[in-house]
Design a protein around this motif. Structure first.
Motif, PDB file in Angstrom:
ATOM      1  N   GLU A 134       0.867  -1.187   0.000  1.00 29.95           N
ATOM      2  CA  GLU A 134       0.000   0.000   0.000  1.00 29.95           C
ATOM      3  C   GLU A 134       0.899   1.231   0.000  1.00 29.95           C
ATOM      4  N   PHE A 135       0.434   2.306  -0.605  1.00 32.17           N
ATOM      5  CA  PHE A 135       1.185   3.563  -0.532  1.00 32.17           C
ATOM      6  C   PHE A 135       0.321   4.595   0.169  1.00 32.17           C
ATOM      7  N   ARG A 136       0.891   5.263   1.168  1.00 28.86           N
ATOM      8  CA  ARG A 136       0.225   6.343   1.891  1.00 28.86           C
ATOM      9  C   ARG A 136       1.088   7.583   1.776  1.00 28.86           C
ATOM     10  N   ALA A 137       0.602   8.585   1.072  1.00 33.24           N
ATOM     11  CA  ALA A 137       1.366   9.821   0.889  1.00 33.24           C
ATOM     12  C   ALA A 137       1.457  10.585   2.202  1.00 33.24           C
ATOM     13  N   GLY A 138       2.666  10.980   2.551  1.00 30.31           N
ATOM     14  CA  GLY A 138       2.859  11.782   3.748  1.00 30.31           C
ATOM     15  C   GLY A 138       3.949  11.244   4.644  1.00 30.31           C
ATOM     16  N   VAL A 161      -0.629   4.657  18.378  1.00 30.65           N
ATOM     17  CA  VAL A 161      -1.108   4.166  17.086  1.00 30.65           C
ATOM     18  C   VAL A 161      -0.211   4.670  15.967  1.00 30.65           C
ATOM     19  N   LEU A 162      -0.315   3.999  14.840  1.00 27.61           N
ATOM     20  CA  LEU A 162       0.413   4.412  13.640  1.00 27.61           C
ATOM     21  C   LEU A 162      -0.501   5.317  12.828  1.00 27.61           C
ATOM     22  N   VAL A 163       0.001   6.497  12.471  1.00 23.91           N
ATOM     23  CA  VAL A 163      -0.772   7.446  11.667  1.00 23.91           C
ATOM     24  C   VAL A 163       0.056   7.889  10.470  1.00 23.91           C
ATOM     25  N   VAL A 164      -0.626   8.485   9.520  1.00 26.99           N
ATOM     26  CA  VAL A 164       0.049   9.169   8.421  1.00 26.99           C
ATOM     27  C   VAL A 164      -0.451  10.613   8.428  1.00 26.99           C
ATOM     28  N   ILE A 165       0.491  11.544   8.388  1.00 31.74           N
ATOM     29  CA  ILE A 165       0.161  12.971   8.307  1.00 31.74           C
ATOM     30  C   ILE A 165       0.476  13.404   6.884  1.00 31.74           C
ATOM     31  N   SER A 166      -0.532  13.893   6.191  1.00 27.84           N
ATOM     32  CA  SER A 166      -0.345  14.328   4.811  1.00 27.84           C
ATOM     33  C   SER A 166      -0.628  15.818   4.702  1.00 27.84           C
ATOM     34  N   GLY A 167      -0.256  16.380   3.571  1.00 30.01           N
ATOM     35  CA  GLY A 167      -0.494  17.796   3.329  1.00 30.01           C
ATOM     36  C   GLY A 167       0.456  18.696   4.086  1.00 30.01           C
ATOM     37  N   LEU A 168       1.685  18.216   4.309  1.00 29.53           N
ATOM     38  CA  LEU A 168       2.630  19.084   5.004  1.00 29.53           C
ATOM     39  C   LEU A 168       3.658  19.642   4.044  1.00 29.53           C
ATOM     40  N   ASP A 169       4.386  20.603   4.511  1.00 32.39           N
ATOM     41  CA  ASP A 169       5.497  21.168   3.755  1.00 32.39           C
ATOM     42  C   ASP A 169       6.678  20.233   3.989  1.00 32.39           C
ATOM     43  N   TYR A 170       7.037  19.466   2.975  1.00 32.65           N
ATOM     44  CA  TYR A 170       8.091  18.468   3.136  1.00 32.65           C
ATOM     45  C   TYR A 170       9.459  19.089   3.367  1.00 32.65           C
ATOM     46  N   GLY A 171       9.686  20.267   2.834  1.00 33.78           N
ATOM     47  CA  GLY A 171      10.980  20.928   3.012  1.00 33.78           C
ATOM     48  C   GLY A 171      11.247  21.300   4.459  1.00 33.78           C
ATOM     49  N   SER A 172      10.255  21.861   5.124  1.00 30.40           N
ATOM     50  CA  SER A 172      10.427  22.319   6.505  1.00 30.40           C
ATOM     51  C   SER A 172       9.791  21.379   7.530  1.00 30.40           C
ATOM     52  N   LEU A 173       9.056  20.384   7.062  1.00 31.09           N
ATOM     53  CA  LEU A 173       8.279  19.482   7.922  1.00 31.09           C
ATOM     54  C   LEU A 173       7.328  20.241   8.841  1.00 31.09           C
ATOM     55  N   ARG A 174       6.694  21.267   8.265  1.00 29.92           N
ATOM     56  CA  ARG A 174       5.683  22.028   8.999  1.00 29.92           C
ATOM     57  C   ARG A 174       4.305  21.675   8.446  1.00 29.92           C
ATOM     58  N   LEU A 175       3.308  21.783   9.335  1.00 32.05           N
ATOM     59  CA  LEU A 175       1.935  21.579   8.912  1.00 32.05           C
ATOM     60  C   LEU A 175       1.497  22.740   8.030  1.00 32.05           C
ATOM     61  N   THR A 176       0.632  22.463   7.082  1.00 36.54           N
ATOM     62  CA  THR A 176       0.038  23.502   6.246  1.00 36.54           C
ATOM     63  C   THR A 176      -1.465  23.497   6.541  1.00 36.54           C
TER      64      THR A 176
END
Length: 112
Positions: free
Chosen positions: A47-51, A88-103
């Protein structure tokens, strides 16, 4: 149930972020193994989970997610929030990958 194989963009670990992780996950959500894999689509039943995959997130993951500051990198705020070996295991998506900040588009999903 057999373990699941989940690939993602990033994986949070206490030692740092792993790029292109391939994680084997037990039915109860525990991470059994971690490898790096740049071509997960070539492996059957992955499975692929983006984030950003994050193990050890609090059980009340939505409330914990809302408490994360969006003006600080996750590398600064996650260590105090996580309980390695628990949670629990989660996936956080929709973040700024460069800075690892939430958007504003960031969201969280529990991996079950």
């Amino acid at each position: 149930m057999s373990p699941r194989k989940i690939a993602s963009n990033l994986l949070w670990t206490p030692q740092g972020v792993i790029r292109h992780p391939l994680v084997e996950v037990a039915p109860d959500g525990r991470v059994l193994s971690v490898a790096s894999c740049s071509d997960p689509d070539r492996i059957p039943f992955v499975e692929f989970r983006a984030g950003l995959l994050v193990p050890g997130f609090p059980e009340d993951f939505r409330a914990a997610f809302r408490s994360l500051p969006d003006d600080r990198p996750l590398s600064e705020s996650l260590p105090a929030l996580l309980a390695p070996g628990h949670g629990v295991l989660v996936v956080i998506s929709g973040l700024d990958y460069g800075s690892l900040r939430l958007t504003p588009a960031a969201r969280i999903e529990k991996i079950v």
